[in-house]
Design a protein around this motif. Structure first.
Motif, PDB file in Angstrom:
ATOM      1  N   LYS A 375       0.858  -1.179   0.000  1.00 24.26           N
ATOM      2  CA  LYS A 375       0.000   0.000   0.000  1.00 24.26           C
ATOM      3  C   LYS A 375       0.905   1.243   0.000  1.00 24.26           C
ATOM      4  N   ASN A 376       0.310   2.433   0.181  1.00 27.36           N
ATOM      5  CA  ASN A 376       1.074   3.653   0.456  1.00 27.36           C
ATOM      6  C   ASN A 376       1.941   4.110  -0.718  1.00 27.36           C
ATOM      7  N   SER A 377       1.483   3.886  -1.940  1.00 26.97           N
ATOM      8  CA  SER A 377       2.145   4.476  -3.107  1.00 26.97           C
ATOM      9  C   SER A 377       1.299   5.656  -3.583  1.00 26.97           C
ATOM     10  N   PRO A 378       1.835   6.515  -4.448  1.00 25.49           N
ATOM     11  CA  PRO A 378       1.065   7.671  -4.932  1.00 25.49           C
ATOM     12  C   PRO A 378       0.238   7.399  -6.175  1.00 25.49           C
ATOM     13  N   TRP A 379       0.124   6.114  -6.570  1.00 25.48           N
ATOM     14  CA  TRP A 379      -0.558   5.784  -7.818  1.00 25.48           C
ATOM     15  C   TRP A 379      -1.919   5.130  -7.585  1.00 25.48           C
ATOM     16  N   GLU A 380      -2.670   4.988  -8.660  1.00 22.62           N
ATOM     17  CA  GLU A 380      -4.082   4.612  -8.598  1.00 22.62           C
ATOM     18  C   GLU A 380      -4.341   3.300  -7.865  1.00 22.62           C
ATOM     19  N   ASN A 381      -3.522   2.287  -8.073  1.00 26.87           N
ATOM     20  CA  ASN A 381      -3.793   0.982  -7.458  1.00 26.87           C
ATOM     21  C   ASN A 381      -3.776   1.049  -5.940  1.00 26.87           C
ATOM     22  N   SER A 382      -2.984   1.934  -5.408  1.00 23.31           N
ATOM     23  CA  SER A 382      -2.846   2.064  -3.959  1.00 23.31           C
ATOM     24  C   SER A 382      -3.827   3.061  -3.357  1.00 23.31           C
ATOM     25  N   THR A 383      -4.257   4.035  -4.145  1.00 18.48           N
ATOM     26  CA  THR A 383      -5.101   5.101  -3.595  1.00 18.48           C
ATOM     27  C   THR A 383      -6.589   4.900  -3.844  1.00 18.48           C
ATOM     28  N   ARG A 384      -6.954   4.136  -4.882  1.00 17.78           N
ATOM     29  CA  ARG A 384      -8.364   4.020  -5.240  1.00 17.78           C
ATOM     30  C   ARG A 384      -9.133   3.138  -4.265  1.00 17.78           C
TER      31      ARG A 384
END
Length: 529
Positions: A375-384
């Motif tokens: 988790k905890n990345s700035p991209w869609e897979n982690s934030t959506r």
């Protein structure tokens, strides 16, 4: 993931919501968009969540506000942005300050006469005094592989990934009872344990003769309480919170869920080779290799876990991802079944027509894209986070493209349930950061949405620095994702033409105006309230 739904209404347009409806709040851990209703993975098996989603309005651009359990849950339950509270990680200082000065949503409901009860992992660090009634008390992450002395990585997981430990370095079906070599076993009772600290053994003989997993205990508790309240003639509305820990690691579930996803039949996420080359996360959160050929990082577990998983399967990235993906999908299917236990009890009760169900996750999970597994990345897979809402008067199947986020749940619930707006305990309390999305439920294009054009997410840090300038922020609008890093580097993705976020356009002159406008919107959210 977030799902709000009012169940049992075949003709929702003719039913009015009561002034103070009941609320069942279901919070899953590390659950991304891997449900059939949201298309995150084509092989996901989530019939209960899909059924719930089909009955409501889907918010297809919903986002978390920070990519780590503790600060995300603190923000969700108080309605305060992480950048407002400076609660960016696991530190206790900012957490204590936040709860000292701001009311949780549970306290809001309690003050308005609701009976408040809960069970499972809701806040990262449980606070029983916030609840009128607490359900099952247990280590929610269990069971664990136990070598007779301590909790360890599951022995079936290859090294070096297993060395990550008893939580993040472990995945297996329950039928794979942990077995150790003589030189590995430290004591008696090696195998499964609810918790080595408590000395509590997890009994497993076979699928029909075993102890229940914590999530199963919480689901059964919730179903039991719903049935008990159904027999009572109380007019007091209730707020029930249920926290499921799966699909958080360790990725353990009954074998039948693993059998749904044979490794050799799994479809991996679409991953582009060298996709990290035009990104700047790796520069701001570097991963280093030690002299003994192990990976080390102070900040980015996602990059490290990705490298270690590949290394564990003979440097075969696809093979490693398939084994991890199998376990993740199994745990998603498992938690979906627990959601079904709760919803079935609700649908069989008198509360089906006057209860709002909220199902949400604290953030997403990235499955190897951009060489990142966490988790905890700035991209869609982690934030959506998927979001569905259904209430009387709402048309099922409606799509809302306006981005919203977890911080909007608090103001939405107090608006829908008529709780008032008194979220501060004292003068040092912080204002609500989010906005009510109630108006969007009936009209997805409503001008009554008063929130920003996009959803803001912060990246959590292991080493706490409370300065805004030291944080990474990612901002999702309908058309774009904009990322700004502490060193000043930026990323920009045109999501209409590049849904996988493969092409960083931050330095493209054709997008200079868009970049400037997005930067302005981010600054307004951070500094404007």
């Amino acid at each position: 993931m977030v799902v709000l739904a009012l169940l049992g209404c075949k003709s929702s347009n003719t039913v009015s919501i009561p002034e103070h409806p009941n609320v069942i709040f279901i919070l899953c851990d590390d659950l991304n968009d891997y449900q059939g209703a949201f298309g995150g993975h084509p092989q996901a098996h989530t019939p209960n969540i899909d059924k719930l989603a089909a009955s409501g309005v889907r918010f297809i651009n919903a986002q978390t506000n920070i990519g780590l359990c503790n600060p995300s849950r603190n923000s969700l339950f108080t309605g305060v942005y992480p950048h407002q509270s400076r609660n960016f990680g696991l530190d206790t200082k900012s957490t204590k300050q936040l709860f000292k000065n701001n009311k949780t949503i549970m306290e809001q409901f309690s003050e308005m006469g609701y009976y408040v009860m809960g069970s499972g992992k809701l806040l990262h660090y449980n606070q029983k005094h916030l609840w009128d009634e607490w359900g099952v008390q247990i280590n929610n992450y269990g069971p664990f592989a136990y070598d007779g002395e301590k909790q360890v990585g599951h022995p079936s997981v290859p090294q070096p990934f297993r060395s990550i430990g008893d939580i993040d370095g472990s995945y297996a079906p329950l039928s794979d009872i942990p077995r150790f070599n003589e030189n590995e076993t430290m004591g008696d009772n090696a195998g499964w344990a609810y918790s080595a600290k408590d000395g509590k053994v997890f009994k497993y003989v076979d699928e029909r003769n075993r102890d229940l997993l914590p999530d199963e205990l919480h689901a059964r508790w919730a179903a039991k309480r719903i049935k008990e309240m159904d027999t009572q003639d109380s007019k007091q509305p209730f707020f029930m919170g249920i926290g499921f820990v799966r699909p958080h690691t360790p990725l353990y579930a009954p074998k039948r869920f693993f059998d749904m996803f044979p490794v050799d039949e799994l479809e991996l996420p679409v991953i582009k080779a060298n996709d990290v080359d035009d990104t700047y996360y790796k520069d701001n959160y570097p991963v280093e290799r030690t002299k003994d050929d192990k990976w080390y990082t102070n900040t980015s577990k996602g990059q490290m876990y990705s490298k270690m998983l590949t290394q564990s399967y003979g440097n075969n990235e696809e093979e490693g991802l398939k084994h991890f993906l199998q376990a993740y999908l199994a745990c998603v299917a498992f938690v979906d079944e627990q959601v079904g236990v709760v919803l079935d009890a609700l649908n069989d009760s008198q509360f089906a027509k006057n209860t709002i169900v909220v199902l949400t996750s604290d953030h997403g999970w990235q499955m190897g894209q951009k060489q990142y597994l966490f988790k905890n990345s700035p991209w869609e897979n982690s934030t959506r986070i998927p979001l569905v809402v259904n209430m009387p008067g709402v048309k099922p199947g409606t799509l809302v493209e306006q981005p919203v986020s977890l911080v909007d749940i608090y103001p939405s619930l107090i608006d829908i349930c008529n709780l008032g707006n008194h979220n501060r305990k004292n003068e040092e309390g912080l204002p609500l950061g989010g906005y009510s999305f109630k108006a969007l439920l009936k009209d997805p294009t409503s001008d009554d949405w008063n929130g920003p054009k996009g959803a803001l997410t912060a990246i959590a840090t292991d080493v706490v620095d409370y300065n805004i300038e030291a944080q990474t922020f990612t901002y999702r609008t309908q058309e774009f994702r904009y990322i700004t890093y502490p060193d000043g580097s930026e990323e920009l993705y045109d999501l209409n033409n590049d849904p996988f976020e493969w092409h960083n356009l931050a330095n493209d002159p054709a997008y200079a105006t868009s970049l400037s406008e997005l930067k302005k919107q981010v600054n307004e959210i951070i500094n404007g309230r």
